[in-house]
Write an enzyme that holds these catalytic residues in place. Structure first.
Site, short mmCIF file in Angstrom:
data_model
loop_
_atom_site.label_atom_id
_atom_site.label_comp_id
_atom_site.label_asym_id
_atom_site.label_seq_id
_atom_site.Cartn_x
_atom_site.Cartn_y
_atom_site.Cartn_z
N SER A 11 0.84 -1.19 0.00
CA SER A 11 0.00 0.00 0.00
C SER A 11 0.87 1.24 0.00
O SER A 11 2.01 1.21 0.47
CB SER A 11 -0.90 0.01 1.24
OG SER A 11 -1.60 1.24 1.33
N HIS A 12 0.33 2.32 -0.50
CA HIS A 12 1.03 3.60 -0.42
C HIS A 12 1.13 4.08 1.03
O HIS A 12 1.99 4.88 1.35
CB HIS A 12 0.31 4.65 -1.27
CG HIS A 12 0.60 4.51 -2.72
ND1 HIS A 12 0.12 3.47 -3.49
CD2 HIS A 12 1.34 5.27 -3.55
CE1 HIS A 12 0.56 3.61 -4.73
NE2 HIS A 12 1.29 4.69 -4.79
#
Length: 130
Positions: A11-12
């Site tokens: 995930s960012h």
């Protein structure tokens, strides 16, 4: 080392990745190797190819590894990370087109039952809107 398919969450946001991994662990316990990575090396939002490779290594299983990603950049960097693996490992790593949280949980549940990498990927991707 587990014989079940491993799960990697990219995930960012490190908090999103860690939270999704925590949900997976609470659902399947230690039956499935799980790793997560999120954020860029400076601590901001983003993803990092070396961190993704490290997560693949952490969740490695001879049955393979399914990667779940949140946004396009995470997918692109995950693809680059897979390309940097040796050929034998490359053939045992897939990127799932599935929602990151729901996909990770359902993929891990399928993996915990001893399912193949193809079935884990297919099951996770059934959650994607058509």
């Amino acid at each position: 080392m587990s014989s079940n398919v491993g799960i990697v969450i990219v995930s960012h946001s490190p908090k999103v990745a860690e939270g999704a991994a925590d949900m997976v662990r609470q659902m399947v316990g230690a039956a499935v190797p799980v790793a997560w990575t999120g954020g860029n090396p400076d601590g901001g939002l983003g993803t990092s190819v070396p961190s993704i490779i490290a997560a693949i290594d952490q969740a490695w299983s001879e049955s393979g590894v399914a990667i779940l990603v949140d946004l396009g950049g995470a997918e692109t960097n995950s693809e680059m990370a897979v390309e940097m693996l040796d050929a034998e490992k490359q053939s045992k790593v897939v990127i799932c087109n599935a929602p990151i949280v729901e996909g990770a949980v359902i993929a891990a549940a399928e993996a915990a039952s001893g399912a193949s990498l193809d079935l884990v990927k297919k099951t996770a991707e059934e959650l994607s809107p058509q």
